[in-house]
Design a protein around this motif. Structure first.
Motif, PDB file in Angstrom:
ATOM      1  N   LEU A  25       0.827  -1.204   0.000  1.00  0.00           N
ATOM      2  CA  LEU A  25       0.000   0.000   0.000  1.00  0.00           C
ATOM      3  C   LEU A  25       0.861   1.254   0.000  1.00  0.00           C
ATOM      4  O   LEU A  25       0.547   2.251  -0.641  1.00  0.00           O
ATOM      5  CB  LEU A  25      -0.948  -0.001   1.204  1.00  0.00           C
ATOM      6  CG  LEU A  25      -2.163  -0.937   1.061  1.00  0.00           C
ATOM      7  CD1 LEU A  25      -2.906  -1.032   2.370  1.00  0.00           C
ATOM      8  CD2 LEU A  25      -3.094  -0.463  -0.040  1.00  0.00           C
ATOM      9  N   ILE A  60      -7.622   7.057  -8.900  1.00  0.00           N
ATOM     10  CA  ILE A  60      -7.980   5.947  -8.017  1.00  0.00           C
ATOM     11  C   ILE A  60      -8.964   5.012  -8.712  1.00  0.00           C
ATOM     12  O   ILE A  60      -8.868   3.786  -8.630  1.00  0.00           O
ATOM     13  CB  ILE A  60      -8.561   6.478  -6.684  1.00  0.00           C
ATOM     14  CG1 ILE A  60      -7.482   7.208  -5.899  1.00  0.00           C
ATOM     15  CG2 ILE A  60      -9.175   5.353  -5.857  1.00  0.00           C
ATOM     16  CD1 ILE A  60      -6.333   6.341  -5.403  1.00  0.00           C
ATOM     17  N   ILE A  66      -8.406   1.123  -9.221  1.00  0.00           N
ATOM     18  CA  ILE A  66      -9.331   0.094  -8.727  1.00  0.00           C
ATOM     19  C   ILE A  66      -9.789  -0.778  -9.887  1.00  0.00           C
ATOM     20  O   ILE A  66      -9.779  -2.009  -9.802  1.00  0.00           O
ATOM     21  CB  ILE A  66     -10.539   0.746  -8.003  1.00  0.00           C
ATOM     22  CG1 ILE A  66     -10.070   1.384  -6.698  1.00  0.00           C
ATOM     23  CG2 ILE A  66     -11.627  -0.292  -7.740  1.00  0.00           C
ATOM     24  CD1 ILE A  66     -11.147   2.148  -5.949  1.00  0.00           C
ATOM     25  N   TYR A  84     -15.942  -1.933 -10.310  1.00  0.00           N
ATOM     26  CA  TYR A  84     -16.273  -0.901  -9.339  1.00  0.00           C
ATOM     27  C   TYR A  84     -17.075   0.185 -10.026  1.00  0.00           C
ATOM     28  O   TYR A  84     -16.711   0.650 -11.099  1.00  0.00           O
ATOM     29  CB  TYR A  84     -14.984  -0.310  -8.756  1.00  0.00           C
ATOM     30  CG  TYR A  84     -15.260   0.810  -7.800  1.00  0.00           C
ATOM     31  CD1 TYR A  84     -15.754   0.541  -6.524  1.00  0.00           C
ATOM     32  CD2 TYR A  84     -15.073   2.130  -8.170  1.00  0.00           C
ATOM     33  CE1 TYR A  84     -16.041   1.563  -5.654  1.00  0.00           C
ATOM     34  CE2 TYR A  84     -15.356   3.158  -7.298  1.00  0.00           C
ATOM     35  CZ  TYR A  84     -15.841   2.874  -6.040  1.00  0.00           C
ATOM     36  OH  TYR A  84     -16.140   3.883  -5.192  1.00  0.00           O
ATOM     37  N   MET A 143     -19.382   0.848  -0.763  1.00  0.00           N
ATOM     38  CA  MET A 143     -18.180   1.425  -0.185  1.00  0.00           C
ATOM     39  C   MET A 143     -18.531   2.745   0.491  1.00  0.00           C
ATOM     40  O   MET A 143     -19.587   3.322   0.250  1.00  0.00           O
ATOM     41  CB  MET A 143     -17.117   1.649  -1.268  1.00  0.00           C
ATOM     42  CG  MET A 143     -16.714   0.384  -2.026  1.00  0.00           C
ATOM     43  SD  MET A 143     -16.219  -1.017  -1.000  1.00  0.00           S
ATOM     44  CE  MET A 143     -14.643  -0.445  -0.379  1.00  0.00           C
ATOM     45  N   ASP A 144     -17.585   3.228   1.304  1.00  0.00           N
ATOM     46  CA  ASP A 144     -17.848   4.443   2.075  1.00  0.00           C
ATOM     47  C   ASP A 144     -18.111   5.669   1.210  1.00  0.00           C
ATOM     48  O   ASP A 144     -18.776   6.601   1.620  1.00  0.00           O
ATOM     49  CB  ASP A 144     -16.656   4.742   3.010  1.00  0.00           C
ATOM     50  CG  ASP A 144     -16.618   3.756   4.179  1.00  0.00           C
ATOM     51  OD1 ASP A 144     -17.654   3.089   4.386  1.00  0.00           O
ATOM     52  OD2 ASP A 144     -15.583   3.658   4.840  1.00  0.00           O
ATOM     53  N   ASP A 145     -17.569   5.690   0.002  1.00  0.00           N
ATOM     54  CA  ASP A 145     -17.759   6.862  -0.854  1.00  0.00           C
ATOM     55  C   ASP A 145     -19.080   6.782  -1.617  1.00  0.00           C
ATOM     56  O   ASP A 145     -19.343   7.614  -2.482  1.00  0.00           O
ATOM     57  CB  ASP A 145     -16.599   6.988  -1.845  1.00  0.00           C
ATOM     58  CG  ASP A 145     -16.661   5.921  -2.923  1.00  0.00           C
ATOM     59  OD1 ASP A 145     -17.155   4.815  -2.624  1.00  0.00           O
ATOM     60  OD2 ASP A 145     -16.223   6.185  -4.048  1.00  0.00           O
ATOM     61  N   LEU A 198     -18.817  -1.874  -5.032  1.00  0.00           N
ATOM     62  CA  LEU A 198     -17.805  -2.838  -5.465  1.00  0.00           C
ATOM     63  C   LEU A 198     -18.503  -4.154  -5.768  1.00  0.00           C
ATOM     64  O   LEU A 198     -19.273  -4.657  -4.962  1.00  0.00           O
ATOM     65  CB  LEU A 198     -16.778  -3.033  -4.338  1.00  0.00           C
ATOM     66  CG  LEU A 198     -15.763  -4.160  -4.506  1.00  0.00           C
ATOM     67  CD1 LEU A 198     -14.857  -3.901  -5.701  1.00  0.00           C
ATOM     68  CD2 LEU A 198     -14.936  -4.308  -3.238  1.00  0.00           C
ATOM     69  N   LEU A 256     -10.215   4.804   0.114  1.00  0.00           N
ATOM     70  CA  LEU A 256     -11.149   4.000  -0.683  1.00  0.00           C
ATOM     71  C   LEU A 256     -10.383   2.873  -1.382  1.00  0.00           C
ATOM     72  O   LEU A 256     -10.796   1.714  -1.379  1.00  0.00           O
ATOM     73  CB  LEU A 256     -11.849   4.883  -1.721  1.00  0.00           C
ATOM     74  CG  LEU A 256     -12.625   4.149  -2.814  1.00  0.00           C
ATOM     75  CD1 LEU A 256     -13.841   3.459  -2.229  1.00  0.00           C
ATOM     76  CD2 LEU A 256     -13.038   5.103  -3.923  1.00  0.00           C
ATOM     77  N   ALA A 296      -7.566   1.532  -0.501  1.00  0.00           N
ATOM     78  CA  ALA A 296      -7.128   0.536   0.485  1.00  0.00           C
ATOM     79  C   ALA A 296      -8.297  -0.343   0.919  1.00  0.00           C
ATOM     80  O   ALA A 296      -8.140  -1.551   1.130  1.00  0.00           O
ATOM     81  CB  ALA A 296      -6.497   1.237   1.683  1.00  0.00           C
ATOM     82  N   ASP A 297      -9.484   0.261   1.030  1.00  0.00           N
ATOM     83  CA  ASP A 297     -10.673  -0.510   1.408  1.00  0.00           C
ATOM     84  C   ASP A 297     -10.977  -1.580   0.361  1.00  0.00           C
ATOM     85  O   ASP A 297     -11.256  -2.732   0.695  1.00  0.00           O
ATOM     86  CB  ASP A 297     -11.896   0.412   1.511  1.00  0.00           C
ATOM     87  CG  ASP A 297     -11.989   1.048   2.878  1.00  0.00           C
ATOM     88  OD1 ASP A 297     -11.150   0.705   3.742  1.00  0.00           O
ATOM     89  OD2 ASP A 297     -12.877   1.890   3.074  1.00  0.00           O
ATOM     90  N   VAL A 298     -10.941  -1.147  -0.900  1.00  0.00           N
ATOM     91  CA  VAL A 298     -11.233  -2.102  -1.973  1.00  0.00           C
ATOM     92  C   VAL A 298     -10.202  -3.231  -1.954  1.00  0.00           C
ATOM     93  O   VAL A 298     -10.537  -4.406  -2.054  1.00  0.00           O
ATOM     94  CB  VAL A 298     -11.260  -1.397  -3.347  1.00  0.00           C
ATOM     95  CG1 VAL A 298     -11.309  -2.419  -4.474  1.00  0.00           C
ATOM     96  CG2 VAL A 298     -12.450  -0.453  -3.429  1.00  0.00           C
TER      97      VAL A 298
END
Lengths: 439, 441
Positions: free
Chosen positions: A40, A64, A68, A81, A330-332, A336, B43, B45-47
């Protein structure tokens, strides 16, 4: 600002944000986790390099999102996603769905023939009847067009009117204006064909599907006076859908027992799905029709009835999508979609990448390279492998092809399925058929 | 599903937290946009945590991150990508490229591999693969949707090994081509005398391009007994190559001064590249031939000659690849490297090559008019390609003003209409006047 300084700056800000986020423990980190942390960190480092050095300003979101998607696409073709905006956008387009006339049509004598009128649908409201012909769409003659082109011409946005010319069987001709509506269509259709019950399930992606299927089966039973000589379950080109629905529908044909199991990465993640006790049509010979576009839930029903010795499967090897995706919020606000499990038939074989091999191979079109080549799950880029490492190939020497002059409008696979289900040897063949998985 | 987060969530934060050891104070007003960035990383890192914990099979962290980096870079433009540690190591050891290839420059468009240009003398050109062809299969395996680097990897192999690729060209049915991989040797500059005019062809810009061109010019000079009456530099189908070679090649025609500049995002990232003093062919009329498959280094040479008023550029608008990629090793290359577009090329007059390409002074097509203005695929047609600073409207306008000289119907393409036109211009006595009018305009 030099690159190094800029990087420090970003890293610092990230560090600060980390502080704000308040993490209590960081003492006990396993070597495994340590590796993940390093990865990470690597990502964060690369991210800030790109952000600061790309030839143009970049957007954090876009970067991002690209990352993803890159990671998920490399996993398999079904993991993805969808950011929040996409979500909303999709709902918007869903509202502007394509409208139809609420009819099902075929081509006959170069004209479009109405085979079915959905009750209360737009065409029904204008008095269209089964057996009517459509000769022109918006003043344009349909004669000489393919069925696809003709249907395409009738599609449009819901709420838009369309002018069609209708020729009734009594030779009266009239112009009708139909307002297109969003028509969900019937996912289940049924009819009696040659004294045999026929049920076609277009998709399992409908919450009422099991109910509709049950009603259809009851209908067939009533129509044939309780003495059904055979049943064809047609799931060709059925892309799958809801697990709860397919389990219920499969359950109508099985007296309890396993329909399928899904297994995650760990052995304890196994979940078994069982049929309800009590069959709807005990002792009625059943043929399940599949093709290379029968996927997922459609393969579950075919696999279950095949493995459990309840039906003969006829057609082409199915698609081979034996994976389950979970949708995770997801939080945003994005979603997913991640592959978390694989399907297994009752005999314990994974459908993934293999599909269901029919007991009787029947092609829909005359023999040609085109007919033989079918696109399936395993042809997708980065498709998830079969966990048993198996490969199934159709044996073209065994495959029954229609002759060159077989008319396009006639359904060869269905004809063969009816022939099989009616044959006096059906039960004997069912009893001695090969093990479901031909290796 | 929420239950997984606490442990890994903490991990995430720890990972990013590690940076705080590098801390220096940061301005307060920066924090809001920075924390947006942080949320984005969170986000991500969560995924990754979800994938790590719940994906149907075990996934190697490093692979996941590599794929993520690749996805991030490819979302920027078709020339940016992630280089794995192994690939990076190979690049270090083997820069000469002793692998067998097909001899063509490729790019991707909407996930489909597209031929920019086959290289002269390579197997691809020999067998008839053309610029603009799509490659859909390699040895029976679909390559739809694979990344550019992966596709290139699949086409490479041992020299002498056969390979079959499927090509889609226009509306035609897919075609299969079987050829043998060859070591693609750097091609030298070729020269000959055509109709009393000196002709130079540079098929690509490799380390031998400039030296062999200098030799060729010397040979032409002696063949002509001292003075070359006119010179044609053919850069058609030349996909580019080494920047320093394009500077050296340009130096043969320019007496010092700027050839090209590269500019990054910040104004202070500008770098200027100048020609060496002393021109090799002083006063010799010069025509540079380009077409839609002339890219990158070719466009630098054509742009410099054009902007500096040294010669006339003739042919069709070039490809428009005016971006520079840098390879940035991650942790010394142990974790691979980023190949990323960091700069753009600008011609001496300050035009960006990216997207628009070099528009010839005289537009001459190679094949008779097919109604589409013989449109070729160019960089600006690629998805995600970096836009030129000009607005699309301006670009559009400059495009429409062009009148193209097409060969007559039934013209034999082998006879090379563009070359004929160039020779005619050098011989009919109008060259100087034409050049002067262009320079004024």
């Amino acid at each position: 600002m030099s690159f190094a300084k800029r990087f420090l700056f970003t890293a610092t800000a990230l560090g600060l944000a980390g502080l704000l986020w308040q993490v209590p423990q960081a003492k006990t980190v396993s070597p495994e986790d340590q590796k993940t942390i390093e990865q990470l960190e690597l990502f964060a480092e690369a991210f800030s390099i790109v952000r600061d050095n790309y030839v143009e300003e970049t957007s954090d979101n876009k970067l991002i999102e690209g990352a993803i998607n890159g990671a998920l696409e490399a996993l398999d073709p079904h993991s993805s996603y969808a950011p929040k905006e996409d979500h909303a956008e999709r709902q918007k387009t869903a509202r502007r769905e394509y409208g139809g006339l609420g009819i099902e049509v075929t081509m006959e004598n170069e004209l479009v023939k109405v085979n079915y009128v959905i009750p209360n649908g737009p065409a029904d409201k204008q008095g269209l009847k089964r057996g009517d012909f459509i000769t022109a769409v918006e003043g344009e003659n349909v004669r000489g067009k393919s069925l696809n082109d003709a249907v395409e011409g009738m599609r449009g946005l819901a709420g838009d009117p369309i002018n069609i010319t209708v020729l009734s069987p009594d030779n009266t001709r009239r112009e009708v204006v139909v307002i297109r509506e969003t028509v969900s269509g019937r996912a289940v259709r049924h009819r009696v064909e040659d004294g045999i019950g026929y049920i076609r399930i277009e998709t399992f992606n409908h919450p009422r599907l099991a109910k509709d299927s049950k009603a259809a089966l009851e209908d067939l039973k009533a129509e044939l006076g309780g003495s059904m000589k055979g049943l064809i379950i047609d799931v060709r080109s059925n892309p799958g859908g809801r697990v709860d629905q397919v389990v219920k529908v499969t359950g109508y044909f099985l007296d309890g027992g396993e329909v399928f199991s899904s297994r995650g990465r760990e052995a304890e993640d196994t979940r078994r799905y069982h049929a309800a006790a009590g069959e709807l049509l005990p002792n009625v010979p059943i043929v399940v029709l599949i093709n290379s576009q029968s996927a997922s839930a459609a393969e579950i029903i075919a696999g279950a009835l095949q493995d459990r010795g309840r039906a003969m499967v006829v057609g082409r090897r199915s698609f081979g999508k034996g994976s389950v995706q979970s949708i995770m919020q997801m939080d945003d606000g994005g979603a997913l979609r991640l592959t978390t499990e694989r399907y297994f038939t009752p005999s314990g074989h994974s459908i993934q990448g293999l599909g269901i091999m029919p007991d009787v191979l029947v092609a829909g079109r005359p023999e040609s390279k085109n007919t033989k080549d079918r696109f399936r799950e395993s042809d997708l880029q980065n498709a998830l492998a079969n966990p048993e490492g198996l490969i199934l190939e159709e044996n073209f020497d065994e495959m029954d092809f229609p002759s060159e002059d077989w008319p396009d409008t006639e359904d060869y696979q269905l004809a063969k399925a009816i022939e099989l289900v009616k044959s006096p040897e059906f039960s004997a063949r069912l009893a001695r058929k090969n093990t479901p998985l031909k290796r | 599903m929420k239950y997984i987060l606490p442990t890994f969530g903490a991990l995430t934060a720890t990972a990013l937290f590690a940076f705080s050891s590098l801390s220096t104070p940061v301005a307060a007003k920066e924090t809001s946009s920075r924390s947006d960035t942080f949320r984005q990383l969170e986000l991500f890192a969560d995924v990754m945590a979800r994938v790590r914990n719940e994906y149907v099979v075990d996934v190697e962290d490093s692979e996941l991150i590599g794929d993520a980096l690749n996805g991030m870079l490819q979302s920027l433009d078709p020339h940016s990508s992630y280089i794995t540690a192994e690939q990076f190591k190979e690049m270090q050891v083997d820069t000469s490229g002793e692998y067998g290839g097909l001899g063509m420059e490729v790019t991707t468009e909407s996930g489909v591999v597209k031929v920019v240009a086959p290289i002269d003398g390579g197997p691809a050109k020999e067998i008839g693969i053309k610029a603009g062809d799509y490659i859909t299969e390699v040895d029976g395996q679909s390559i739809l949707g694979v990344s550019l680097s992966e596709a290139v990897e699949r086409m490479r192999g041992k020299p002498g090994e056969p390979i079959t690729i499927s090509i889609v060209r226009g509306d035609e049915d897919p075609m299969e081509f079987t050829m043998t991989r060859e070591i693609i040797k750097p091609r030298n500059t070729k020269y000959e005398i055509k109709d009393g005019i000196g002709y130079l062809r540079i098929p690509q810009f490799n380390e031998k391009s400039a030296p062999s061109m200098i030799d060729a010019i010397a040979a032409l000079k002696s063949d002509f007994g001292g003075r070359i009456p006119g010179l044609i530099l053919d850069l058609r189908g030349n996909p580019g190559g080494l920047l320093d070679q394009s500077i050296k090649v340009s130096s043969a025609f320019l007496d010092g001064g700027e050839v090209v500049s590269t500019r990054g995002r910040k104004a202070d990232d500008t770098q200027r590249y100048n020609a060496q003093k002393g021109e090799l062919v002083k006063g010799v009329p010069l025509i540079v031939l380009i077409d839609g498959a002339s890219a990158s280094a070719s466009e630098i040479v054509a742009g410099a000659v054009q902007d500096r008023g040294r010669g006339i550029v003739l042919g069709m608008t070039s490809f428009g690849k005016g971006s520079v990629q840098s390879v940035i090793p991650l942790r010394g290359g142990r974790d691979g490297a980023l190949r990323m577009t960091t700069q753009r090329y600008y011609t001496p007059s300050g035009r960006s090559i990216q997207g628009t390409g070099i528009t010839p002074d005289i537009s001459v097509a190679a094949i008779p008019d097919d109604g589409n203005g013989n449109k070729r695929i160019r960089e600006s047609d690629l998805p995600n390609s970096i836009q030129n600073e000009l607005t699309s409207e301006e670009t559009e306008n400059s495009e429409t003003e062009i009148t193209i000289d097409f060969p007559p119907e039934g013209f034999n393409v082998e006879d090379d209409y563009q070359l004929q036109k160039a020779i005619a211009l050098l011989k009919d006595g109008t060259y100087a006047q034409t050049l002067a009018s262009l320079t004024q305009g």
